[in-house]
Structure formats: structure tokens, C-alpha cells
Enzyme design. Structure first.
Site, PDB file in Angstrom:
ATOM      1  N   ARG A  40       0.841  -1.187   0.000  1.00  5.64           N
ATOM      2  CA  ARG A  40       0.000   0.000   0.000  1.00  5.64           C
ATOM      3  C   ARG A  40       0.883   1.247   0.000  1.00  5.64           C
ATOM      4  O   ARG A  40       1.957   1.263   0.619  1.00  5.64           O
ATOM      5  CB  ARG A  40      -0.823  -0.035   1.276  1.00  5.64           C
ATOM      6  CG  ARG A  40      -1.771   1.125   1.510  1.00  5.64           C
ATOM      7  CD  ARG A  40      -2.993   1.030   0.667  1.00  5.64           C
ATOM      8  NE  ARG A  40      -4.075   1.876   1.174  1.00  5.64           N
ATOM      9  CZ  ARG A  40      -5.116   2.228   0.447  1.00  5.64           C
ATOM     10  NH1 ARG A  40      -5.239   1.821  -0.812  1.00  5.64           N
ATOM     11  NH2 ARG A  40      -6.068   2.958   0.955  1.00  5.64           N
ATOM     12  N   THR A  92      -9.280   0.964  -9.237  1.00  9.15           N
ATOM     13  CA  THR A  92      -8.744  -0.278  -8.706  1.00  9.15           C
ATOM     14  C   THR A  92      -8.984  -1.416  -9.664  1.00  9.15           C
ATOM     15  O   THR A  92      -9.896  -1.377 -10.476  1.00  9.15           O
ATOM     16  CB  THR A  92      -9.472  -0.588  -7.376  1.00  9.15           C
ATOM     17  OG1 THR A  92      -9.403   0.548  -6.565  1.00  9.15           O
ATOM     18  CG2 THR A  92      -8.949  -1.808  -6.671  1.00  9.15           C
ATOM     19  N   THR A 114      -4.330  -0.504  -6.975  1.00  4.88           N
ATOM     20  CA  THR A 114      -5.159   0.639  -7.339  1.00  4.88           C
ATOM     21  C   THR A 114      -4.380   1.935  -7.447  1.00  4.88           C
ATOM     22  O   THR A 114      -3.290   2.079  -6.877  1.00  4.88           O
ATOM     23  CB  THR A 114      -6.261   0.841  -6.269  1.00  4.88           C
ATOM     24  OG1 THR A 114      -7.187   1.835  -6.694  1.00  4.88           O
ATOM     25  CG2 THR A 114      -5.678   1.269  -4.921  1.00  4.88           C
ATOM     26  N   ASN A 146      -6.524   4.470  -6.755  1.00  2.00           N
ATOM     27  CA  ASN A 146      -7.709   5.041  -6.128  1.00  2.00           C
ATOM     28  C   ASN A 146      -8.718   5.421  -7.200  1.00  2.00           C
ATOM     29  O   ASN A 146      -9.433   4.562  -7.682  1.00  2.00           O
ATOM     30  CB  ASN A 146      -7.392   6.200  -5.191  1.00  2.00           C
ATOM     31  CG  ASN A 146      -8.589   6.524  -4.299  1.00  2.00           C
ATOM     32  OD1 ASN A 146      -9.334   5.609  -3.955  1.00  2.00           O
ATOM     33  ND2 ASN A 146      -8.786   7.773  -3.933  1.00  2.00           N
ATOM     34  N   GLU A 202      -4.302   8.238  -3.560  1.00  2.00           N
ATOM     35  CA  GLU A 202      -4.685   7.356  -2.446  1.00  2.00           C
ATOM     36  C   GLU A 202      -4.837   8.091  -1.126  1.00  2.00           C
ATOM     37  O   GLU A 202      -5.471   7.597  -0.201  1.00  2.00           O
ATOM     38  CB  GLU A 202      -3.609   6.270  -2.285  1.00  2.00           C
ATOM     39  CG  GLU A 202      -4.153   4.894  -2.002  1.00  2.00           C
ATOM     40  CD  GLU A 202      -4.860   4.298  -3.189  1.00  2.00           C
ATOM     41  OE1 GLU A 202      -6.041   3.969  -3.054  1.00  2.00           O
ATOM     42  OE2 GLU A 202      -4.244   4.176  -4.267  1.00  2.00           O
ATOM     43  N   ASP A 237      -8.052   8.266   0.795  1.00  2.00           N
ATOM     44  CA  ASP A 237      -8.580   7.190   1.647  1.00  2.00           C
ATOM     45  C   ASP A 237      -8.392   7.484   3.128  1.00  2.00           C
ATOM     46  O   ASP A 237      -8.994   6.834   3.972  1.00  2.00           O
ATOM     47  CB  ASP A 237      -7.915   5.850   1.300  1.00  2.00           C
ATOM     48  CG  ASP A 237      -8.508   5.213   0.054  1.00  2.00           C
ATOM     49  OD1 ASP A 237      -9.605   5.621  -0.363  1.00  2.00           O
ATOM     50  OD2 ASP A 237      -7.871   4.297  -0.496  1.00  2.00           O
ATOM     51  N   SER A 286      -7.622   0.966   3.685  1.00  2.00           N
ATOM     52  CA  SER A 286      -8.136   0.566   2.378  1.00  2.00           C
ATOM     53  C   SER A 286      -9.323  -0.362   2.536  1.00  2.00           C
ATOM     54  O   SER A 286      -9.498  -0.997   3.575  1.00  2.00           O
ATOM     55  CB  SER A 286      -7.027  -0.161   1.615  1.00  2.00           C
ATOM     56  OG  SER A 286      -7.529  -0.739   0.435  1.00  2.00           O
ATOM     57  N   SER A 287     -10.130  -0.449   1.484  1.00  2.00           N
ATOM     58  CA  SER A 287     -11.222  -1.431   1.452  1.00  2.00           C
ATOM     59  C   SER A 287     -10.870  -2.611   0.552  1.00  2.00           C
ATOM     60  O   SER A 287     -11.687  -3.531   0.381  1.00  2.00           O
ATOM     61  CB  SER A 287     -12.499  -0.784   0.928  1.00  2.00           C
ATOM     62  OG  SER A 287     -12.913   0.249   1.788  1.00  2.00           O
ATOM     63  N   GLY A 304     -13.875  -0.898  -6.562  1.00  2.00           N
ATOM     64  CA  GLY A 304     -15.139  -0.295  -6.151  1.00  2.00           C
ATOM     65  C   GLY A 304     -15.094   0.449  -4.836  1.00  2.00           C
ATOM     66  O   GLY A 304     -16.135   0.704  -4.229  1.00  2.00           O
TER      67      GLY A 304
HETATM   68  O1  DON Z   1      -8.040   1.270  -1.193  1.00  2.00           O
HETATM   69  C1  DON Z   1      -9.216   1.592  -1.317  1.00  2.00           C
HETATM   70  O2  DON Z   1     -10.098   1.204  -0.592  1.00  2.00           O
HETATM   71  C2  DON Z   1      -9.604   2.490  -2.462  1.00  2.00           C
HETATM   72  N1  DON Z   1      -8.498   3.375  -2.780  1.00  2.00           N
HETATM   73  C3  DON Z   1      -9.972   1.651  -3.643  1.00  2.00           C
HETATM   74  C4  DON Z   1     -10.449   2.501  -4.808  1.00  2.00           C
HETATM   75  C5  DON Z   1     -11.284   1.758  -5.755  1.00  2.00           C
HETATM   76  O3  DON Z   1     -11.555   0.594  -5.598  1.00  2.00           O
HETATM   77  C6  DON Z   1     -11.828   2.524  -6.896  1.00  2.00           C
HETATM   78  N2  DON Z   1     -12.564   1.619  -7.783  1.00  2.00           N
HETATM   79  N3  DON Z   1     -13.589   1.789  -8.305  1.00  2.00           N
END
Ligand code: DON
Length: 594
Positions: free
Chosen positions: A127, A402, A420, A422, A441, A444, A473-474, A495
Site C-alpha cells: 500500500r 482499482t 489501485t 484510487n 490514495e 482514503d 483501504s477497502s 469499487g
Molecule cells: O483502497 C481503497 O479502498 C480504495 N483506494 C480503492 C479505490 C477503488 O476501488 C476505486 N474503484 N472503483
């Protein structure tokens, strides 16, 4: 063959039903809970087709599923040439940096979950980190107000990228092939170019206006000022040079020398915070995955700084107490209990989790059966719980574009990678002639406790910005093992915050509803993240009758064209055949095996 081509043809009746459903649900929403730029809605329009008839791609030995078909091809070739799943994953990772530039990257970061055939499970955190000069209030003005766009559209939003070190580290520890070999296909795709598919172009169309603003981006990502069209060839000479440098000098080519210097120069010239020390200090970490059981299966998932594994497990442990299979997919009961589990798990996520190098993460408690029982006890059988009644500690006083790819090799090793920038194409900027997009990023992080980020997540102090800290992060790359310890499933999605619910629902679709993997990922989804207190729902999930019943229980629904894009593999426990599924929401992708 593309998986989408395998969707059964539509009957006239279901076409009409889908069209009615779509138009009824596409009334413009009052206030979008997730930034439109964060999600590639235009590219993500699901192809029409009845997901119930969908069939996966099948292969006897090995399988790769990625969101861009040329990257899938690269992975399959590496496997056929004798590489293992890690070799193939690293090759796909570099190839997607070229062929899926919205999301595949070397200017961002991500997570890898690995299950080795020996039984060992591994997690690699690559990350991004906040620059060392970052502070908790960098996204606020002097009056303490969050400055719109600062964390998403400026150099302050860029975290120190981790992908190159992450991919190279995984290859060195668990791969069998040299970097030069696995990166070669990416270099060729950048140098000779590749023909854009309709799905590639739809994604690029989202940011055409932003490309035009950047003098070093426009000549590559626009065709003489005009959007690229399907069938055109996209050549990325600068990116090829950068990749060649990485091929010959390895990780240090990215974290010292001209590539790092160019990122620092561009950042400083643009008001960002990068220094060479940010790059010299950057590290990736091996850690133990988060594990939990779900109806006898073992979930191997991403620990903090991802909230993914913890939150997926918390949702699954909570719904484990309800007979979802008996209720049925799309039923009032199943929707109710899953939404309530999501609501509670996101309240915990947004409050309690952050970079483990900085804050204590109560993961064991959050995924425990006791916590799940406590949450179930608070769920009423016939009524939604308003989110205002769920305690989340998001307050100033307390101290989620992502892409995902899945690989299974002939030896039984499995790799799940989500990485990703982001937003689609990240911050939309490149450093000098490096040829790759940088992430945004930093969005986040919690810009300010209580103020939603680009994915509408209302987060707390545990995820405040700090120097060298990783934003929560998700991303949820996940491997599901059968009770005998063999791989059942490899899954993950883009997502933002909806990644978590996408992955949890894909797992339920396979385990609870007995869907094949293509049905499981093509099925319409719904999403609740505690705040805002609304259920995002894809067209086709709710019948008018279930919607009315759920609304009477207190739910409010917010239509959204697409949630997530899962790229998954299931190993048939009876035959050992690999079933691969590319999500219809990412039509340029492909599942392919041999
Ligand atoms: O790490 C994360 O949770 C976000 N930066 C992910 C971003 C993402 O999945 C965008 N996609 N549609």
C-alpha cells in the site's frame, strides 16, 4: 472466448423487464453518496443478459482472470511456460499497468493474498504511504474545513507508490522466474502498443477532459487532442522506457535515481510533499492474513491497513447465524439481514481501523463469534435499524480506481491481487516523461473526522493522516479454502467501499445460494456502508414487491448502475476443474485457462 459471450441470449420478455427495471431505477439521485469520478459508472454499465444463465470459462490445469484480456493472456502464457501463480500474477500486474492504465499501475499500491499448495497462507502489503511531510490537517484550510478536491486532484493527494517494490518482492520470494522475463510482455505491450477494446475506451472516456489539462498526459492518452476510439492502437513509449529501467535495475530503479527524482520534482513543482527520503524509506510488509470460518469454509483475507478482510469476515460471521440459502437470493429476509450486517461492520470499520504501524486494530474482537452474536442480537427481524442508532466513534475527539486479478496454477497455488490508483487514472497526473499515472490514495485517509471521502466513507481518527502512514483501504483480495484446506475460490474487486460488500456477496452467492462463479459475480448487488444510511442497489436486484416490503421496514434505496467488478475463480470440488469468471461490469476483461 470472452465470458460475456457466454451469457445466454435474452428472451424478448426479459429484455423488456430489464429495460423497465433500468429506466425505473435510473431517476437521477438527489445526492450521490459516492463521487462519480471515483467509480467508472460509464464503463461499468453491465452488459445486458440474464445472469442466471451465465456460465464460467472452464480449464483443467490453471486459470487467470483479469480485468483486461491482454493481461490475462500474459498470465496464461507465463503459466504455460512453466511459471507458478506468483510469476503469473507479477506478469499480470506489470501488463495491466500498460493495458489497464486506469487501475493497473506502477504509480499506486495494493495487496496480495497467496495460498501456497504446501498449505501456507501469506499476505503482502504494498500500500502507498503518506509522505513524511504530511500532517493530519493537510486537507483542511486554516478554519479547519476540508478543501474540496485537495486530496483527490492535487499533488498533495499522491501517496508514495508501492506496486513496483510489492510485485518485485513477491517474485523474489515466491516466484521462479527472473523479473526480466515476467516484465517483458508489459514492455512489449507499451512499446509496440495494443489495440483498444470498446471496454478500454469507455474507461478512458471518463477522464478525457482531465487528460487534456496535462501537457505530458495529453499526447499519450489523447489522439491529437481527441479521445481514442476502439480499434485504435495505444503506444506508451515513455512507460516502456520506465519499465525497461525497472527490468534492468530492479526495485531500486523506482525508489532512487531518475524515476524517483522525477516524481519528487513534479510533486514539489505542483505543491506536493515528496522528498527523496520518502522513496528511500518506502517498505513493503509480509503479514499474516486475517482468517475466519464461514459455514465450514476458511476465509483467507487482507488484514490492516486493509479493512477488507476484517470487514468481510465481520459481515460473514454475522450473517452465518441466518439461513440465507433458505431465504433465497434477493429475498426480503436475506436482503434485510445482509444489509444490517453490513451497516454494523462498516460502523466498526470506519471507527476502529487504521494502519497497524500507527493504531491498534481490534481485528480479533471484530471477527469473533461473540461480536457477531452481539450484533445479531441488535438486529430486529422486521425493521431496519437507523444508522444513527449504531454507535460509531467517528468524532473529532477520538483519538475506498482499482483492479483485481486472480490466478490458480497447476500445482494448486493461488494468488489474489487487488491494486489501485484510487480514482480512475488516480490523480490524473504523471511525473515528467515517466509515462505512468500517480495515485490519489491520500483521499482514503480521514481528511477530517466525520467528513465523507470520495467513497462517502465517514471515518475517524484511527485513519487520520500521519507521516509515513498507510491510508486505510477497502481492497479485499480473498482466498476461500474448503474444509480440507484446498482452494475453493479466489476473489476480489474494485469499487472503493463497495469492494467489501461485493466480495462478501460473491462468497454468499457461491456458498449460500449455490451459484456457479459466473452467476455469482454477474448477479446484481446491493451495498450499505453505515453512513450514508441508504442502500445502493443495482438494477435487477429488487422486484417491486421486495422493494415495497423493504421500504415498509424502513429502508431507502439509491439506484446505482454498477457495484464492484469481481474477477474470480472457483475450483470445482468434485472434478477439480477450474471455473473462471470475468465480471460483465468490466467487459475488456477475460477469464482464460489451459
Ligand atoms: O483502497 C481503497 O479502498 C480504495 N483506494 C480503492 C479505490 C477503488 O476501488 C476505486 N474503484 N472503483
Amino acid at each position: 472466448m470472452r465470458t460475456r459471450a457466454r451469457l445466454a441470449g435474452l428472451t424478448a420478455l426479459s429484455t423488456v423487464a430489464l429495460a423497465i427495471g433500468a429506466s425505473a431505477q435510473q431517476t437521477p439521485p438527489a445526492s450521490p453518496p459516492i463521487s462519480a469520478k471515483a467509480l467508472d459508472q460509464a464503463s461499468a454499465q453491465p452488459e445486458s443478459g440474464d445472469w442466471r444463465n451465465a456460465q464460467p470459462v472452464m480449464a483443467p490445469h490453471a486459470m487467470v482472470v483479469a480485468a483486461q484480456h491482454l493481461a490475462t493472456d500474459v498470465g496464461v502464457r507465463i503459466l504455460q511456460e512453466g511459471g507458478n501463480a506468483v510469476d503469473a500474477a507479477v506478469a499480470v500486474g506489470y501488463a495491466e499497468a500498460v493495458t489497464h492504465p486506469c487501475c493497473g499501475n506502477i504509480g499506486g499500491g495494493g495487496f496480495m493474498v497467496v495460498h501456497l499448495a504446501s498449505g501456507k497462507n501469506l499476505f503482502l502489503d504494498f500500500r502507498e504511504k503518506a509522505p513524511l511531510k504530511a500532517t493530519a490537517t493537510i486537507f483542511q484550510d486554516e478554519d479547519g474545513n476540508v478543501v474540496p478536491g485537495r486530496s483527490t486532484g492535487t499533488w498533495l493527494g499522491v501517496g508514495v507508490p508501492g506496486t513496483v517494490m510489492g510485485l518485485n518482492e513477491a517474485l523474489a520470494k515466491y516466484g521462479t522466474m527472473p523479473l526480466k522475463k515476467v516484465i517483458a510482455p508489459a514492455i512489449a505491450l507499451a512499446e509496440k502498443g495494443y489495440v483498444l477494446a470498446p471496454g478500454d475506451v469507455k474507461i478512458m472516456d471518463n477522464r478525457v477532459k482531465d487528460f487534456a489539462q496535462e501537457p505530458n498526459v495529453a499526447p499519450i492518452f489523447l489522439n491529437h487532442g481527441q479521445p481514442w476510439k476502439a480499434g485504435d492502437r495505444l503506444v506508451q513509449t515513455n512507460l516502456a522506457k520506465t519499465l525497461k529501467r525497472i527490468a534492468s535495475k530492479g526495485t531500486k530503479a523506482f525508489y532512487s535515481g531518475p524515476i524517483a527524482e522525477k516524481m519528487v520534482q513534479a510533486s514539489q513543482a505542483g505543491g506536493g510533499l515528496f522528498t527523496m527520503k520518502d522513496f528511500a524509506d518506502y517498505t513493503v510488509n509480509w503479514d499474516t492474513p486475517v482468517t475466519c470460518t464461514y459455514r465450514g469454509y476458511q476465509i483467507i483475507a487482507a488484514p490492516p491497513p486493509s479493512s477488507g478482510g476484517t470487514t468481510v469476515c465481520e459481515i460473514l460471521k454475522t450473517v452465518e447465524g441466518y439461513p440465507l440459502g433458505q431465504y433465497g437470493f434477493g429475498s426480503v429476509e436475506a436482503t434485510h439481514y445482509v444489509v444490517e450486517a453490513e451497516r454494523r461492520a462498516f460502523a466498526d470499520r470506519n471507527t476502529d481501523l487504521g494502519d497497524p504501524a500507527f493504531v491498534h486494530n481490534p481485528v480479533a474482537r471484530l471477527i469473533s463469534p461473540e461480536h457477531a452474536a452481539k450484533l445479531r442480537a441488535s438486529i430486529l427481524p422486521d425493521k431496519a435499524t437507523p444508522s444513527s442508532e449504531i454507535k460509531g466513534g467517528v468524532s473529532a475527539t477520538e483519538g475506498i480506481d482499482t483492479t483485481h486479478f486472480s490466478v490458480v496454477d497447476a500445482q494448486g497455488n493461488a494468488v489474489a491481487v487487488t491494486y489501485t490508483l484510487n480514482y480512475l487514472f488516480g490523480v490524473g497526473k504523471m511525473a515528467g516523461d515517466t509515462g505512468f499515472f500517480l495515485n490519489n490514495e491520500m483521499d482514503d485517509f480521514t481528511s477530517k473526522p466525520g467528513v465523507p471521502n470520495g467513497f462517502g466513507l465517514v471515518q475517524g481518527a484511527a485513519n487520520a493522516v500521519a507521516p509515513g502512514k498507510r491510508p486505510l483501504s477497502s481492497m479485499s483480495p480473498t482466498i476461500v479454502l474448503r474444509p480440507d484446506g484446498k482452494v475453493l475460490m479466489v476473489t476480489g474487486s474494485p469499487g472503493g467501499s463497495t469492494i467489501i460488500t461485493t466480495v462478501a456477496q460473491t462468497i454468499m452467492n457461491v456458498i449460500d445460494y449455490g451459484m456457479n462463479v459466473q452467476q455469482a459475480i454477474d448477479a446484481p448487488r446491493f451495498h450499505h456502508q453505515w453512513l450514508p444510511d441508504t442502500v445502493l442497489v443495482e438494477p435487477g436486484y429488487l422486484t417491486p414487491d421486495t422493494q415495497a416490503k423493504l421500504e415498509a421496514m424502513g429502508y431507502s434505496f439509491h439506484p446505482i448502475a454498477a457495484i464492484g467488478a469481481d474477477e474470480a475463480i472457483v475450483v470445482d470440488p468434485k472434478t477439480g476443474m477450474l471455473h473462471g469468471a470475468n465480471d460483465r461490469r468490466r467487459p475488456a476483461g477475460e477469464a482464460k485457462g489451459y
